[in-house]
Write an enzyme that holds these catalytic residues in place. Structure first.
Site, PDB file in Angstrom:
ATOM      1  N   CYS A  42      58.852  32.571  42.153  1.00 50.02           N
ATOM      2  CA  CYS A  42      57.563  32.093  41.641  1.00 50.02           C
ATOM      3  C   CYS A  42      57.656  31.699  40.164  1.00 50.02           C
ATOM      4  CB  CYS A  42      56.501  33.184  41.795  1.00 50.02           C
ATOM      5  SG  CYS A  42      56.511  33.944  43.415  1.00 50.02           S
ATOM      6  N   TYR A 423      30.755  44.671  33.243  1.00 51.03           N
ATOM      7  CA  TYR A 423      30.153  43.630  32.389  1.00 51.03           C
ATOM      8  C   TYR A 423      30.281  43.968  30.909  1.00 51.03           C
ATOM      9  CZ  TYR A 423      26.614  41.551  29.439  1.00 51.03           C
ATOM     10  OH  TYR A 423      25.993  40.951  28.388  1.00 51.03           O
TER      11      TYR A 423
END
Ligand code: FAD
Length: 454
Positions: A42, A423
């Site tokens: 990869c 968050y």
């Protein structure tokens, strides 16, 4: 117990290390016809592009290190035949003499090969495929003095190579036979955004173009003859897909699936006693559709190899299947998908509905907020999640994994809408784009088929 493994990259070496850990008394021998084992294919485009310094950095383990762990690696050994009754393999060492070797358990982890179309002059210098380290080294050598590169194929390897050659200062033309790049990865609207990112970075993308032959002078490639004319180029990268390496398996009487890859059970065992298969040459079960698929990717290969290794050495492990996740980047655009696209769901006859949400990848008032596009696909009526596609800044699209995790357990859009996501302003909005998409998808899944108001 003699465990023989054919192929020494992701699946083969994962199997070897797991088998040895499971049963330290087992003799584990890996036959690899190439000159390298245990490397990250990869990473090849990033060495070519210059982000990674050299090919050696991709190598995770050497044969010497494996020997230290009690695993015998035989490089330059091509396994040419299997006698499943006698439980032996035929091995050819460095193109020379052949010999037979016994096995108690055999793993076929032979990977895939790039498709090499039957065009004239594919043998010319400067024409390349990219699969392994020697391919990468050959490309590296070809790039010296090259000014113009032609990529044939707009799948993820072709796209990564386009960026790599561009990073090396070449002008790049990308040719794709179908109407758009990333055709088998994304829905059309999202394909267009990928193409836009390539074009914004001066890649000359030409879709709907069929290559008919290559041209060469004095043995060196000079260009590509297409159905729409001749294009000049100093290097040509052929990235038009792969085929599973199943010749050895077939010779042993191992059954293939409809995909053309090897059919195995949950233990990675084939239909032939004591023979296992793992990695890119092997089918998986897609958990969303419960169908057999052939999706040759790195984590799948490693995980299949582990499962095979444990089972061959007398333990118990099962491969859980895949959900079809993939991720890559093209310049400043991260591209991620999991599950099914709307097109794939339609082709399977599923009643699917998709919603699209475009937002910013973190709070708009925090610096460097960038656009993020999410498409969520679910089953009409039930709200079962079927898939997602995300495009955005490369740092933001890994949130696809939230959807992958839910797909793994056959979750619904309602489940996604209720997840307690993290968050803070530098990372997302308080209502992350995934939650917004889930809310929209919940409504859409309830609407009748001809209502498009969602
Ligand atoms: P392979 O890596 O193909 O290894 C098989 C080995 O078997 C080969 O070394 C071969 O020489 C050997 N072999 C074959 N036949 C014989 C024989 N008869 N005798 C002896 N040896 C034999 N996946 C991702 O998930 N994410 C990515 O970003 C990503 N990027 C990629 C980029 C590129 C350029 C390439 C080429 C692949 C990429 N992949 C990616 C795919 C990933 O590399 C493969 O899924 C993984 O390498 C598969 O491992 P494997 O062991 O099944 O097969």
């Amino acid at each position: 117990m003699r465990i023989v493994i054919v192929g020494g990259v992701a699946a083969g070496m994962s199997a070897a290390t797991r088998a040895k850990r499971q049963n330290p008394d087992a003799e584990v021998v890996v036959y690899e016809r190439g000159g390298y084992i245990s490397y990250g294919a990869c990473g090849l485009p990033y060495v070519i592009g210059g982000e990674v310094e050299n090919f050696e950095q991709l190598i995770a383990r050497t044969p010497e290190r494996m020997r230290g762990e009690g695993i015998h690696v035989r490089l330059g050994h091509d396994v040419t035949g299997v006698d499943s009754k006698a439980q032996t393999i035929t091995v050819c060492e460095n193109g020379g003499a052949t010999r037979t070797e016994p096995y108690d358990r055999l793993l076929i982890a032979t990977g895939v090969s790039p498709i090499r179309p039957d065009w004239a002059r594919t043998d010319a210098a400067g024409v390349h495929v990219l699969r392994d380290i020697p391919d990468g080294q050959a490309i590296e050598a070809s790039l010296k003095g090259a000014k113009r590169g032609i990529i044939v194929g707009g799948g993820y390897i072709g796209l990564e190579l386009a960026e790599a050659l561009h990073s090396r200062g070449l002008s790049v033309v990308l040719l794709e036979r179908s109407p758009s790049v990333a055709g088998r990865i994304l829905d059309p609207e999202y394909q267009q955004r990928v193409q836009g990112e390539l074009e914004a970075n001066d890649i000359d993308v030409r879709c709907g173009v069929t290559v008919e032959a290559l041209t060469a002078k004095n043995g060196r490639v000079t260009g590509v003859q297409t159905d729409q004319g001749l294009l000049r180029g100093d290097v040509v990268m052929v990235a038009v897909g792969v085929r599973p390496n199943v010749g050895l398996a077939k010779s042993a009487g191992v059954k293939l699936g409809k995909t053309g890859a090897i059919r195995v059970d949950k233990h990675q065992q084939t239909n032939v006693p004591h023979i296992y298969a793992a990695g890119d040459n092997t089918e998986s079960i897609q958990r969303v559709t419960r169908r057999h698929v052939h999706v040759p990717l790195g984590l799948t290969a490693n995980r299949m190899g582990r499962v095979a290794g444990v089972n061959m050495a007398g333990g118990e492990a099962q491969f859980p299947g895949i959900v079809g996740s993939g991720i890559f980047k093209v310049f400043n655009l991260g591209v991620a998908r999991t599950g099914l696209t709307q097109n794939e769901a339609d082709a399977l006859g599923l009643s699917a509905v998709s919603v699209d949400v475009t937002s910013t990848d973190h709070a708009g008032y925090y610096p460097d907020a960038a656009p993020i596009h999410v498409r969520l696909t679910s089953e009409r009526g039930t709200g079962r999640l079927l898939g997602a596609q995300i495009l955005g800044h490369p740092s933001s699209v890994k949130r696809i994994d939230v959807i992958a995790a839910l797909l793994h357990s056959r979750g619904k859009v309602h489940d996604l809408a209720e997840v307690d996501l993290s968050y803070a302003p530098p990372f997302s909005s308080v209502w992350d784009v995934l939650l917004v998409a889930a809310g929209k998808a919940s409504q859409a899944a309830r609407l009748p088929k001809d209502d498009t108001s969602a």
